[in-house]
Scaffold this motif. Structure first.
Motif, mmCIF file in Angstrom:
data_model
loop_
_atom_site.group_PDB
_atom_site.id
_atom_site.type_symbol
_atom_site.label_atom_id
_atom_site.label_comp_id
_atom_site.label_asym_id
_atom_site.label_seq_id
_atom_site.Cartn_x
_atom_site.Cartn_y
_atom_site.Cartn_z
ATOM 1 N N ALA A 24 -0.481 9.364 -11.771
ATOM 2 C CA ALA A 24 -1.763 9.150 -12.450
ATOM 3 C C ALA A 24 -2.358 7.782 -12.119
ATOM 4 O O ALA A 24 -3.583 7.632 -12.072
ATOM 5 C CB ALA A 24 -1.582 9.296 -13.960
ATOM 6 N N HIS A 25 -1.518 6.795 -11.872
ATOM 7 C CA HIS A 25 -1.992 5.447 -11.534
ATOM 8 C C HIS A 25 -2.306 5.303 -10.052
ATOM 9 O O HIS A 25 -2.761 4.236 -9.623
ATOM 10 C CB HIS A 25 -0.942 4.405 -11.938
ATOM 11 N N ASN A 26 -2.039 6.344 -9.270
ATOM 12 C CA ASN A 26 -2.214 6.274 -7.816
ATOM 13 C C ASN A 26 -2.917 7.513 -7.266
ATOM 14 O O ASN A 26 -2.672 7.912 -6.132
ATOM 15 C CB ASN A 26 -0.834 6.121 -7.146
ATOM 16 N N LYS A 27 -3.802 8.121 -8.047
ATOM 17 C CA LYS A 27 -4.439 9.388 -7.677
ATOM 18 C C LYS A 27 -5.071 9.359 -6.289
ATOM 19 O O LYS A 27 -4.963 10.315 -5.537
ATOM 20 C CB LYS A 27 -5.516 9.773 -8.683
ATOM 21 N N ASP A 28 -5.732 8.265 -5.960
ATOM 22 C CA ASP A 28 -6.449 8.192 -4.688
ATOM 23 C C ASP A 28 -5.512 8.102 -3.484
ATOM 24 O O ASP A 28 -5.924 8.317 -2.351
ATOM 25 C CB ASP A 28 -7.420 7.004 -4.690
ATOM 26 N N ARG A 29 -4.241 7.802 -3.730
ATOM 27 C CA ARG A 29 -3.278 7.706 -2.634
ATOM 28 C C ARG A 29 -2.210 8.804 -2.692
ATOM 29 O O ARG A 29 -1.169 8.691 -2.073
ATOM 30 C CB ARG A 29 -2.638 6.328 -2.621
ATOM 31 N N CYS A 30 -2.487 9.868 -3.430
ATOM 32 C CA CYS A 30 -1.578 11.024 -3.469
ATOM 33 C C CYS A 30 -1.940 11.978 -2.344
ATOM 34 O O CYS A 30 -3.104 12.351 -2.194
ATOM 35 C CB CYS A 30 -1.678 11.741 -4.818
ATOM 36 N N GLN A 62 -4.383 15.552 -4.163
ATOM 37 C CA GLN A 62 -5.693 16.133 -3.864
ATOM 38 C C GLN A 62 -6.064 15.984 -2.392
ATOM 39 O O GLN A 62 -6.983 16.634 -1.917
ATOM 40 C CB GLN A 62 -6.761 15.464 -4.738
ATOM 41 N N ASN A 63 -5.385 15.089 -1.675
ATOM 42 C CA ASN A 63 -5.686 14.829 -0.266
ATOM 43 C C ASN A 63 -4.609 15.434 0.622
ATOM 44 O O ASN A 63 -3.425 15.304 0.332
ATOM 45 C CB ASN A 63 -5.731 13.321 0.003
ATOM 46 N N VAL A 64 -5.021 16.052 1.706
ATOM 47 C CA VAL A 64 -4.052 16.518 2.698
ATOM 48 C C VAL A 64 -3.517 15.296 3.432
ATOM 49 O O VAL A 64 -4.263 14.348 3.702
ATOM 50 C CB VAL A 64 -4.713 17.521 3.672
ATOM 51 N N TYR A 65 -2.252 15.292 3.757
ATOM 52 C CA TYR A 65 -1.590 14.122 4.346
ATOM 53 C C TYR A 65 -2.244 13.653 5.642
ATOM 54 O O TYR A 65 -2.121 12.491 6.019
ATOM 55 C CB TYR A 65 -0.092 14.389 4.551
ATOM 56 N N THR A 66 -2.976 14.514 6.335
ATOM 57 C CA THR A 66 -3.641 14.127 7.577
ATOM 58 C C THR A 66 -5.021 13.517 7.332
ATOM 59 O O THR A 66 -5.654 13.048 8.271
ATOM 60 C CB THR A 66 -3.803 15.354 8.502
ATOM 61 N N LYS A 119 0.888 -1.178 0.000
ATOM 62 C CA LYS A 119 0.000 0.000 0.000
ATOM 63 C C LYS A 119 0.916 1.214 0.000
ATOM 64 O O LYS A 119 1.615 1.476 0.969
ATOM 65 C CB LYS A 119 -0.884 -0.021 1.238
ATOM 66 N N ILE A 120 0.937 1.944 -1.128
ATOM 67 C CA ILE A 120 1.878 3.053 -1.300
ATOM 68 C C ILE A 120 1.116 4.373 -1.370
ATOM 69 O O ILE A 120 0.243 4.556 -2.214
ATOM 70 C CB ILE A 120 2.708 2.877 -2.592
ATOM 71 N N TYR A 121 1.503 5.281 -0.480
ATOM 72 C CA TYR A 121 1.005 6.654 -0.540
ATOM 73 C C TYR A 121 2.078 7.486 -1.226
ATOM 74 O O TYR A 121 3.264 7.293 -0.988
ATOM 75 C CB TYR A 121 0.717 7.193 0.862
#
Length: 168
Positions: A114-120, A85-89, A76-78
């Motif tokens: 682009a392949h990991n947008k939800d975990r950026c 798009q997500n704040v790290y907290t 599981k890679i962030y």
């Protein structure tokens, strides 16, 4: 015991990597380095920044991003990026997750993001600032992940050595 993992994608500055290595040792975190590196691991600058902790670092190097993925299947890679798009907290870091940071001059390539947008994830900052220093960014996000995992196995309380009698 599960461990958090910091991944540096093609780091360029040895002092940053040395500082990050020291932070990893202090927190029981594994460090993963994806080549090419902008320095040699035996350089004086990396050892100076990592101080005498470098010998205790759990570090693995990979020839490229593909080898990293192959040797860490299902990880599981962030992705820490100014383009997130997500704040790290706002995410929940698992106790054995991977947090990737890009090289100082360019970050993580957009084709990977682009392949990991939800975990950026991103660290909020003023819009005029391009980015924080890499070692500072790693410390900020890593300590949030550690906090979310109750600072597992870490010493939570310090004490004065000479003045304990004066504290009530």
């Amino acid at each position: 015991m599960a461990k958090l993992n910091i991944v540096l994608y093609e780091p360029e500055i040895p002092a940053n990597t040395g500082n990050i290595g020291r932070t990893c040792v202090a927190t029981g975190t594994r460090l993963h380095l994806i080549e090419p590196l902008g320095f040699r691991l035996n350089e004086k600058q990396i050892k100076r920044a990592g101080m005498d902790y470098w010998k205790d670092l759990d570090v693995t190097t990979y020839v490229n991003y593909q080898e990293f993925l192959e040797k860490n299947p299902g990880a599981k890679i962030y992705m820490a990026t100014t383009k997130g798009q997500n704040v790290y907290t706002e995410v929940s870091y698992e106790e054995d997750c991977y947090i990737m940071f890009g090289k100082e001059s360019a970050g993580i390539p957009e084709e990977i993001l682009a392949h990991n947008k939800d975990r950026c994830v991103r660290i909020p900052m003023l819009s005029e600032i391009r980015s924080l220093n890499l070692s500072n960014s790693v410390a900020v996000v890593l300590y949030e992940a550690l906090r979310q995992n109750d600072f597992s196995q870490m010493q939570l309380m310090g004490h004065l050595t000479k003045f304990d009698d004066y504290i009530e």
